[in-house]
Design an enzyme around this catalytic site. Structure first.
Site, short mmCIF file in Angstrom:
data_model
loop_
_atom_site.label_atom_id
_atom_site.label_comp_id
_atom_site.label_asym_id
_atom_site.label_seq_id
_atom_site.Cartn_x
_atom_site.Cartn_y
_atom_site.Cartn_z
N SER A 36 11.71 -3.66 -7.55
CA SER A 36 10.79 -2.73 -8.02
C SER A 36 10.12 -2.33 -6.63
O SER A 36 9.43 -3.01 -5.90
CB SER A 36 9.84 -3.08 -8.90
OG SER A 36 10.44 -3.47 -10.26
N HIS A 67 13.57 1.76 -10.33
CA HIS A 67 14.89 1.26 -10.10
C HIS A 67 15.60 2.66 -10.26
O HIS A 67 16.17 3.05 -11.51
CB HIS A 67 15.26 0.09 -11.23
CG HIS A 67 14.61 -1.03 -11.02
ND1 HIS A 67 15.30 -2.24 -10.47
CD2 HIS A 67 13.26 -1.45 -11.13
CE1 HIS A 67 14.31 -3.31 -10.29
NE2 HIS A 67 13.13 -2.59 -10.83
N HIS A 94 18.04 -5.75 -15.71
CA HIS A 94 17.29 -7.04 -15.91
C HIS A 94 17.63 -7.59 -17.39
O HIS A 94 18.10 -6.73 -18.25
CB HIS A 94 15.62 -6.72 -16.12
CG HIS A 94 15.08 -6.12 -14.84
ND1 HIS A 94 15.34 -4.88 -14.52
CD2 HIS A 94 14.20 -6.64 -14.02
CE1 HIS A 94 14.59 -4.50 -13.28
NE2 HIS A 94 14.08 -5.74 -13.11
N TYR A 96 16.25 -8.48 -19.84
CA TYR A 96 15.24 -8.12 -20.93
C TYR A 96 15.84 -6.70 -21.55
O TYR A 96 15.68 -6.20 -22.34
CB TYR A 96 13.95 -8.08 -20.71
CG TYR A 96 13.30 -7.14 -19.67
CD1 TYR A 96 13.57 -5.88 -19.61
CD2 TYR A 96 13.03 -7.91 -18.66
CE1 TYR A 96 13.05 -5.06 -18.40
CE2 TYR A 96 12.66 -6.90 -17.47
CZ TYR A 96 12.51 -5.55 -17.32
OH TYR A 96 12.07 -4.89 -16.36
N GLU A 97 16.52 -5.93 -20.54
CA GLU A 97 17.14 -4.64 -21.05
C GLU A 97 18.08 -4.84 -21.93
O GLU A 97 18.56 -4.08 -22.64
CB GLU A 97 17.75 -4.01 -19.73
CG GLU A 97 16.15 -3.48 -18.97
CD GLU A 97 17.01 -2.63 -17.76
OE1 GLU A 97 17.09 -1.59 -17.79
OE2 GLU A 97 17.19 -3.42 -16.48
N ALA A 124 9.88 -7.66 -6.72
CA ALA A 124 8.45 -7.57 -6.63
C ALA A 124 8.12 -8.88 -7.66
O ALA A 124 8.75 -9.03 -8.50
CB ALA A 124 7.93 -6.35 -7.24
N MET A 218 10.99 -11.51 -12.88
CA MET A 218 11.83 -11.20 -14.03
C MET A 218 13.26 -10.89 -13.54
O MET A 218 13.92 -10.45 -14.42
CB MET A 218 11.52 -10.37 -14.92
CG MET A 218 9.82 -10.29 -15.61
SD MET A 218 9.43 -8.91 -16.46
CE MET A 218 7.60 -9.06 -16.41
N SER A 219 13.68 -11.57 -12.51
CA SER A 219 14.81 -11.28 -11.96
C SER A 219 15.40 -12.38 -11.14
O SER A 219 14.84 -13.39 -10.82
CB SER A 219 14.89 -9.76 -11.20
OG SER A 219 14.14 -9.96 -10.09
N ASN A 242 1.43 -8.15 -6.63
CA ASN A 242 -0.02 -8.32 -7.56
C ASN A 242 -0.05 -9.93 -7.63
O ASN A 242 0.65 -10.81 -7.57
CB ASN A 242 0.15 -7.81 -8.85
CG ASN A 242 1.46 -8.54 -9.58
OD1 ASN A 242 2.64 -7.82 -9.48
ND2 ASN A 242 1.05 -9.45 -10.48
N HIS A 254 2.75 -2.12 -14.27
CA HIS A 254 4.05 -1.67 -13.44
C HIS A 254 3.55 -0.93 -12.45
O HIS A 254 4.11 -0.84 -11.22
CB HIS A 254 4.98 -1.22 -14.32
CG HIS A 254 6.21 -1.20 -13.57
ND1 HIS A 254 6.96 -2.04 -13.08
CD2 HIS A 254 7.16 0.12 -13.36
CE1 HIS A 254 8.20 -1.73 -12.51
NE2 HIS A 254 8.07 -0.70 -12.57
N1 HPA Z 1 4.87 -11.41 -13.49
C1 HPA Z 1 6.24 -11.26 -13.76
N2 HPA Z 1 6.98 -10.30 -13.15
C2 HPA Z 1 6.33 -9.65 -12.11
C3 HPA Z 1 4.94 -9.80 -11.75
C4 HPA Z 1 4.27 -10.89 -12.61
O1 HPA Z 1 2.98 -10.98 -12.13
N3 HPA Z 1 4.78 -8.99 -10.84
C5 HPA Z 1 6.11 -8.23 -10.65
N4 HPA Z 1 6.94 -8.75 -11.21
#
Ligand code: HPA
Length: 285
Positions: A36, A67, A94, A96-97, A124, A218-219, A242, A254
């Site tokens: 991302s 993406h 991903h 979850y998709e 990310a 998540m990846s 973040n 996001h």
């Molecule tokens: N949590 C999960 N997935 C993420 C995060 C997060 O804080 N930031 C970017 N992808």
């Protein structure tokens, strides 16, 4: 000869590989998955050939914002120095998709079938380690798999295997050296994979911290494990986009993830480009 665990996977990957090869003039030796907000790296490749992921037979779609769903090939160039041939996945499917681990692994299986010897996976991630700041880059030293999903490696009929080291020592050395040269502090830590798609609660983040996670996302984990277990050189790089829930004062979104990507993209580009140039095979130097 050992049988494929899932012959259907074998056929779909073969068809996709033949299609990609029909578009290229040479086989890539390096593959990169761009996470991302990090997709711009692909725009800087020389001798570009772009393939839309939707054209590739059986390639799973990614609908996540940021993406692009493209495959871009080319070289990094700096003056007279030109890197080995690189294949970049701009975006990834991903879990979850689709709820399908094989969809997540499709790009990796394709890259492996193309014969790559080096694989870089980027993402990310939320920073859990209290010393991390948004915008930091973290080398993935090891992984925690909170999805508890494990893919067969496709190398035999009995799918137990010892998890491999995901951070190749030579790649690590080159990344650390280049980060120093550019003046980037490169963090190193444990990346934890959760299935998502929602971000975590503060209590979940506190739990993950106590279990040894430095960053969460998540990846990446299935892709890295599959590639490393096939014996090629791998490394994973997280952009701490973040602070994870409860580690900062803002509510996660996001947008924050992609905005941080935008802010640090030049540093990321420099680190990736210089690393790819350092990786150049000596015979071409
Ligand atoms: N949590 C999960 N997935 C993420 C995060 C997060 O804080 N930031 C970017 N992808």
């Amino acid at each position: 000869m050992e049988a494929d665990i899932n012959p259907v996977i074998g056929d779909t990957v073969r068809e996709a590989t033949d299609f990609v090869l029909s578009r290229l003039t040479q086989r890539p030796s390096i593959a990169i998955i761009l996470g991302s907000g990090l997709g711009e790296f692909a725009e800087h490749l020389q001798n570009q050939i772009t393939i839309s992921a939707s054209e590739v037979p059986h390639f799973p779609p990614s609908r996540v914002e940021g993406h692009a769903g493209r495959i871009v090939t080319g070289n990094v160039k700096d003056g007279d120095v030109i890197s080995d041939f690189i294949l970049v996945f701009q975006g990834r499917p991903h879990y979850y998709e689709s709820g399908n681990l094989e969809a997540v692994l499709f790009p990796t299986r394709l890259a492996l079938a193309l014969g790559i010897s080096t694989f870089l996976v980027t993402n990310a991630a939320g920073g859990i380690n209290r010393s991390f700041q948004p915008g930091d880059l973290m080398l993935i030293r090891d992984t925690l798999n909170f999805s508890f999903l494990h893919a067969p490696t496709g190398t035999g009929t009995f799918p137990h295997f010892a998890p491999p080291a995901v951070l190749d020592s030579r790649l690590r050395h080159i990344l650390v050296q280049n980060a120093e040269k550019i003046g980037i502090t490169l963090r190193e830590g444990v990346y934890c994979w959760l299935k998502g798609p929602s971000y975590e609660t503060a209590a979940e983040i506190e739990m993950l911290a106590r279990l040894g996670a430095d960053a969460v996302g998540m990846s990446t984990v299935p892709e890295l494990l599959l590639a490393a277990s096939s014996g090629i050189r791998t490394a994973g790089l997280s952009l701490i986009s973040n602070l994870a829930t409860g580690r900062g004062t803002t509510t996660l979104s996001h947008d924050e993830v992609t905005q941080t990507g935008e802010r640090v993209k030049n540093t990321f580009l420099k680190l990736l480009s210089s690393t790819l140039l350092s990786l150049k095979t000596p015979s071409q130097a």
